[in-house]
Design an enzyme around this catalytic site. Structure first.
Site, PDB file in Angstrom:
ATOM      1  N   ALA A   1      -1.292 -37.601   9.365  1.00  0.00           N
ATOM      2  CA  ALA A   1      -0.100 -37.268   8.580  1.00  0.00           C
ATOM      3  C   ALA A   1       0.218 -38.366   7.566  1.00  0.00           C
ATOM      4  O   ALA A   1       0.907 -38.126   6.594  1.00  0.00           O
ATOM      5  CB  ALA A   1       1.090 -37.065   9.502  1.00  0.00           C
ATOM      6  N   LYS A   2      -0.278 -39.564   7.826  1.00  0.00           N
ATOM      7  CA  LYS A   2      -0.090 -40.720   6.929  1.00  0.00           C
ATOM      8  C   LYS A   2       1.370 -40.863   6.502  1.00  0.00           C
ATOM      9  O   LYS A   2       1.674 -41.104   5.343  1.00  0.00           O
ATOM     10  CB  LYS A   2      -1.026 -40.625   5.725  1.00  0.00           C
ATOM     11  CG  LYS A   2      -2.515 -40.601   6.129  1.00  0.00           C
ATOM     12  CD  LYS A   2      -3.460 -40.735   4.959  1.00  0.00           C
ATOM     13  CE  LYS A   2      -4.919 -40.745   5.372  1.00  0.00           C
ATOM     14  NZ  LYS A   2      -5.441 -39.442   5.858  1.00  0.00           N
ATOM     15  N   ARG A   3       2.258 -40.720   7.446  1.00  0.00           N
ATOM     16  CA  ARG A   3       3.678 -40.816   7.158  1.00  0.00           C
ATOM     17  C   ARG A   3       4.053 -42.255   6.812  1.00  0.00           C
ATOM     18  O   ARG A   3       3.434 -43.205   7.295  1.00  0.00           O
ATOM     19  CB  ARG A   3       4.498 -40.364   8.365  1.00  0.00           C
ATOM     20  CG  ARG A   3       4.246 -38.927   8.805  1.00  0.00           C
ATOM     21  CD  ARG A   3       4.556 -37.928   7.709  1.00  0.00           C
ATOM     22  NE  ARG A   3       4.575 -36.552   8.186  1.00  0.00           N
ATOM     23  CZ  ARG A   3       4.008 -35.534   7.539  1.00  0.00           C
ATOM     24  NH1 ARG A   3       3.359 -35.719   6.416  1.00  0.00           N
ATOM     25  NH2 ARG A   3       4.106 -34.315   8.013  1.00  0.00           N
TER      26      ARG A   3
ATOM     27  N   THR B   1      -1.421 -41.092  12.166  1.00  0.00           N
ATOM     28  CA  THR B   1      -1.727 -42.051  11.102  1.00  0.00           C
ATOM     29  C   THR B   1      -0.465 -42.347  10.292  1.00  0.00           C
ATOM     30  O   THR B   1       0.335 -41.443  10.029  1.00  0.00           O
ATOM     31  CB  THR B   1      -2.818 -41.513  10.157  1.00  0.00           C
ATOM     32  OG1 THR B   1      -2.427 -40.223   9.665  1.00  0.00           O
ATOM     33  CG2 THR B   1      -4.151 -41.375  10.881  1.00  0.00           C
TER      34      THR B   1
ATOM     35  N   ASP C   1      -2.159 -39.405   0.362  1.00  0.00           N
ATOM     36  CA  ASP C   1      -3.474 -39.080   0.912  1.00  0.00           C
ATOM     37  C   ASP C   1      -4.437 -38.866  -0.247  1.00  0.00           C
ATOM     38  O   ASP C   1      -4.025 -38.805  -1.396  1.00  0.00           O
ATOM     39  CB  ASP C   1      -3.392 -37.837   1.820  1.00  0.00           C
ATOM     40  CG  ASP C   1      -4.378 -37.930   2.961  1.00  0.00           C
ATOM     41  OD1 ASP C   1      -5.577 -38.172   2.707  1.00  0.00           O
ATOM     42  OD2 ASP C   1      -3.960 -37.760   4.119  1.00  0.00           O
TER      43      ASP C   1
END
Lengths: 273, 273
Positions: free
Chosen positions: B94-96, B120, A98
């Site tokens: 969370a952009k996992r 996300t 991020d």
């Protein structure tokens, strides 16, 4: 001691390139543990105690804790690791990615909350998504490069100026991002020839190598392709094959885990150099 | 109702393309809240109540909770959102990004534990790192494409067969990955011409667009570049500019947040049609 030095010392002390992954899956726990409220802590501590003299690192996978709302148990496991085996690096496998202010929060999570020596991160958002972790100068930042899953090729194998994207990432990290010597790379064991390509690009930078054990990577080819001239440079991860080793006569799950960890470490050592 | 339908209904109901980001930073909280044990819950509930008729979505950023060990407060906020404003989509930012078995754990975290309508995710590990989320057929999977940070270009702008990598990702998601119509993309507001390129590639797929507000993106250019023919198709996120709006005479923090949210929604709406 910073992450890289601690890792080097653990390679020597335990004569091991084996990283033990902690992916606690309740469904696969021994029956007597399943219903305990602190089953994850008990299971992981037993695995840690059984393998701490055979491993160069421990790597809890945070997703398994997050799915269960078991962050408190992860905190306890990390605390136990740091206190009981301070010479073994603790890698938080989180693959965070991020931008700056948010990355700083994730760095606080990994380094301050869990006390990890290193964390895995995703390079897709670029250097300023990785740089915030480097404010913790004694910690390691392990950047995803080439992953061992089938879909890994979808992006990582795209051609960028004659090189696959993953090699471009290796060059970026080795050439520009690794300002403080804190970086390592994740490169899967599935494609040893690619591991060798990355090793050529990055010099002696450590590699975290998943894909051996349950994922089926070839140990000999992996070690020969990824080792440094000194016969180290790798954290070869095995999780499920160790955690859920089938006990033999007279063994409990921890003894079975120790047996498989020892076999894996010894097999790795046969090809180190 | 699935995520895409719920989002469409919220666009209409609140006449809004504004997504309110929940990035709770204790250091910026009003003084009377700072020392409360449930400060984050109180703060976020007040923001939610003050803006729920102005937003098409709420987007908690999990990093801010994880850094503080406040997952329980995130659970409470998500539960409050679902119960009180069930018509407003809840996006877990969370952009996992991880492989199959681990991605499944992250999907459980987002969809079962927090009850998010969408999450996300990061595309670097390929389709099989995204597919596990699609087992929840009524949820949304919002894939990082082009991010608004300075380092976003490090990988995303690399030339892949004449196209920058982020456009390749847009094509992959629109052409192959979006099997069940669950996908959306993250494209930052910093480069409106790139937003327009992505819109051409993806048809009416929704876009989550950070970078307006505190990050300085131009609202008019962003909306004109990213809107669909119907004047929707976007979740334009603002976090800090709303959360930490400076109160005017007679306002508390929530009233200030409402004022800025309304201004932002209205400014967006001027350029929709």
């Amino acid at each position: 001691m910073n992450f890289i030095d601690k890792l080097s010392a653990a390679w020597t002390r335990n004569d091991s390139l084996l990283c033990v992954g902690l992916d606690p899956d309740l469904a696969r726990f021994p029956a007597h543990l399943k219903d305990q409220p602190d089953a994850i802590v008990r299971f992981c501590k037993a695995i840690i105690d059984a393998t701490a003299d055979l491993a160069c690192a421990f790597k809890p996978q945070i997703a398994y804790f997050a799915a269960l709302g078991a962050e408190d148990q992860l905190e306890e496991i990390c605390s136990y690791l740091r206190d009981t085996y301070p010479h073994i690096p603790l890698i938080l496998d989180a693959k965070r990615g991020d931008i700056g202010a948010t990355a700083h929060q994730y760095a606080r999570e990994a380094f301050d909350r869990y006390g990890a020596d290193a964390v895995t991160v995703n390079p897709y958002m670029g250097f300023d998504s990785v740089e915030p972790y480097m404010a913790w100068k004694d910690r390691g930042v392990i950047v995803l490069c080439r992953t061992s899953n089938a879909g890994g090729s979808d992006l990582q194998f795209l051609d960028v100026g004659g090189l696959p994207l993953y090699q471009h990432v290796a060059k970026l990290v080795a050439g520009k991002w690794n300002r403080n010597g804190q970086c390592a790379l994740v490169v899967g064991a599935t494609f040893p020839e690619e591991l060798a390509q990355v090793r050529k690009i990055i010099g002696d930078m450590p590699l975290l190598v998943p894909g051996v054990g349950a994922q089926g990577g070839d140990v000999e080819a992996t070690v020969r392709a990824g080792r440094t001239a000194g016969g180290t440079g790798m954290m070869i991860n095995s999780s499920r094959a160790i955690l859920y080793a089938v006990p033999q006569e007279g063994e409990d799950f921890a003894a079975a885990a120790r047996r498989v960890a020892r076999e894996t470490r010894d097999e790795i050592n046969r090809y180190r150099g």
